[in-house]
Design a protein around this motif. Structure first.
Motif, mmCIF file in Angstrom:
data_model
loop_
_atom_site.group_PDB
_atom_site.id
_atom_site.type_symbol
_atom_site.label_atom_id
_atom_site.label_comp_id
_atom_site.label_asym_id
_atom_site.label_seq_id
_atom_site.Cartn_x
_atom_site.Cartn_y
_atom_site.Cartn_z
ATOM 1 N N UNK A 73 41.413 24.131 39.134
ATOM 2 C CA UNK A 73 40.261 24.503 40.016
ATOM 3 C C UNK A 73 40.379 25.753 40.751
ATOM 4 N N UNK A 74 41.392 26.569 40.790
ATOM 5 C CA UNK A 74 41.707 27.706 41.719
ATOM 6 C C UNK A 74 40.922 28.906 41.064
ATOM 7 N N UNK A 75 40.323 29.660 42.288
ATOM 8 C CA UNK A 75 39.535 30.670 41.652
ATOM 9 C C UNK A 75 40.324 31.953 41.424
ATOM 10 N N UNK A 76 39.708 33.154 41.057
ATOM 11 C CA UNK A 76 40.209 34.228 40.785
ATOM 12 C C UNK A 76 40.874 34.867 41.944
ATOM 13 N N UNK A 77 40.179 34.481 42.948
ATOM 14 C CA UNK A 77 40.709 35.270 44.354
ATOM 15 C C UNK A 77 42.075 34.494 44.862
ATOM 16 N N UNK A 78 42.135 33.150 44.546
ATOM 17 C CA UNK A 78 43.381 32.240 44.855
ATOM 18 C C UNK A 78 44.473 32.822 43.932
ATOM 19 N N UNK A 79 44.510 33.198 42.622
ATOM 20 C CA UNK A 79 45.357 33.520 41.885
ATOM 21 C C UNK A 79 45.736 35.086 42.348
ATOM 22 N N UNK A 80 44.934 35.828 42.978
ATOM 23 C CA UNK A 80 45.463 37.011 43.351
ATOM 24 C C UNK A 80 46.294 36.944 44.750
ATOM 25 N N UNK A 81 46.347 35.792 45.084
ATOM 26 C CA UNK A 81 47.432 35.980 46.392
ATOM 27 C C UNK A 81 48.829 36.045 45.875
ATOM 28 N N UNK A 82 49.143 35.505 44.631
ATOM 29 C CA UNK A 82 50.337 35.635 44.006
ATOM 30 C C UNK A 82 50.770 37.041 43.652
ATOM 31 N N UNK A 83 51.958 37.607 44.360
ATOM 32 C CA UNK A 83 52.419 38.879 44.221
ATOM 33 C C UNK A 83 52.613 39.245 42.336
ATOM 34 N N UNK A 84 51.946 40.102 42.140
ATOM 35 C CA UNK A 84 52.212 40.494 40.814
ATOM 36 C C UNK A 84 50.773 40.198 39.863
ATOM 37 N N UNK A 85 49.859 39.410 40.594
ATOM 38 C CA UNK A 85 48.697 39.011 39.844
ATOM 39 C C UNK A 85 47.491 39.875 40.592
ATOM 40 N N UNK A 86 47.083 40.713 39.729
ATOM 41 C CA UNK A 86 46.019 41.478 40.440
ATOM 42 C C UNK A 86 44.646 41.100 39.679
ATOM 43 N N UNK A 87 43.657 42.268 39.768
ATOM 44 C CA UNK A 87 42.425 41.961 39.381
ATOM 45 C C UNK A 87 42.323 41.286 38.014
ATOM 46 N N UNK A 88 43.174 42.188 37.007
ATOM 47 C CA UNK A 88 42.840 41.880 35.586
ATOM 48 C C UNK A 88 43.464 40.708 35.199
#
Length: 305
Positions: A179-194
């Motif tokens: 259910x997590x959004x793209x912005x949620x995943x971007x809070x993890x260091x190493x996970x950017x836009x792509x």
């Protein structure tokens, strides 16, 4: 004597031939003994031509040795492994200091931070620092600090605390990985836009993550980064996947299974033709060349009825 006589009985022409052969042997022996075949010309090994030739050989050797050296590509120093550190010329103690620092969930954000943590020499730092590659927002923040921006924030920050705290905060909407959004995943260091976009797209392709290990299949997502994602995001609710009957699917329909390629699809159809109908989905493992390591994921979408 009668026994030896036939061996020395020659006619005149034969005797002449023997004498001529003996004469030629004596002549050649004399030439070899008395003639001087040594060259009078002495080679000067210090001549410009010889020295230039040796210099050319030495330069080619240096070029070859340089080509054999392992090439270094840009990398994030926060993720240096034992093997990588050894290649860079770091000692085991220096590598251990970095690994111990990273276990505290902290990051180095500049070459100065890296040296302070690892205690490497200035010469080694100058050698490997040009290959350091930090996230774009960290690079931009460091530039701003060099220009005099954010000076108050840098004064209050203690060394070693995650400087990544300057990264814009985002309130996670859900810790459920499905259910997590793209912005949620971007809070993890190493996970950017792509990468966050790829995670979302792959999740859609799978109809949702059913197993943790499916996250490691996202292209370009490093193992250590995937593990960090799974520290925050869990499979709270498994996706509801409507399984399809392997006995009635068409070739194109079966090929839509995310874990089945053309070759495997053909093998499944050949096996289905042989047995007429699969009685149990476990029969797939009887197929020669079936990827057993993917069985638990393939059967998420199939059933035998």
């Amino acid at each position: 004597m009668k026994f030896l006589k036939p061996h020395f009985w020659y006619n005149k022409s034969q005797r002449n031939g023997v004498f001529l052969l003996a004469l030629l042997i004596l002549i050649f022996q004399g030439i070899i003994f008395f003639a001087d075949f040594s060259s009078q010309e002495k080679v000067d090994f210090n001549s410009p031509q010889i020295l230039a030739f040796h210099s050319k050989i030495d330069s080619l050797k240096l070029v070859e040795l340089e080509n054999r050296k392992p090439k270094i590509f840009p990398f994030n120093p926060n993720y240096i492994t034992d093997y990588k550190g050894e290649q860079l010329g770091m000692s085991l103690k220096e590598i251990d200091r970095l690994l111990a620092f990273r276990k505290t969930n902290k990051f180095v954000n500049s070459k100065e931070d890296f040296q302070q943590v690892t205690k490497i020499s200035d010469s080694l730092l100058n050698k490997i620092a040009p290959y350091f590659k930090f996230p774009d927002w960290v690079v931009q923040r460091n530039r701003n600090q060099q220009k005099g921006f954010n000076t108050n924030a840098s004064k209050t920050k203690k060394y070693g605390e995650s400087s990544y705290n300057n990264k814009p905060k985002h309130i996670i909407t859900s810790t459920d990985i499905n259910k997590a959004t793209q912005e949620d995943f971007k809070t993890i260091y190493g996970v950017g836009e792509k990468l966050s976009e790829r995670i979302i797209k792959y999740r859609s392709k799978l109809q949702g993550f059913s197993l943790d290990k499916q996250l490691f299949e996202v292209w370009g997502l490093k193992k250590e980064v995937a593990e960090k994602v799974l520290e925050i995001f869990k499979i709270v609710e498994k996706p509801i996947i409507v399984k399809e009957n392997v006995n009635t699917l068409t070739f194109k329909q079966l090929l839509k299974n995310p874990y089945i390629d053309y070759e495997l699809c053909k093998k499944i159809f050949d096996y289905r033709d042989q047995v007429a109908e699969l009685q149990d989905i476990k029969e797939l493992t009887n197929i020669k060349g079936f990827p057993l390591d993917k069985y638990d994921r393939i059967v998420l979408y199939l059933v035998a009825e």
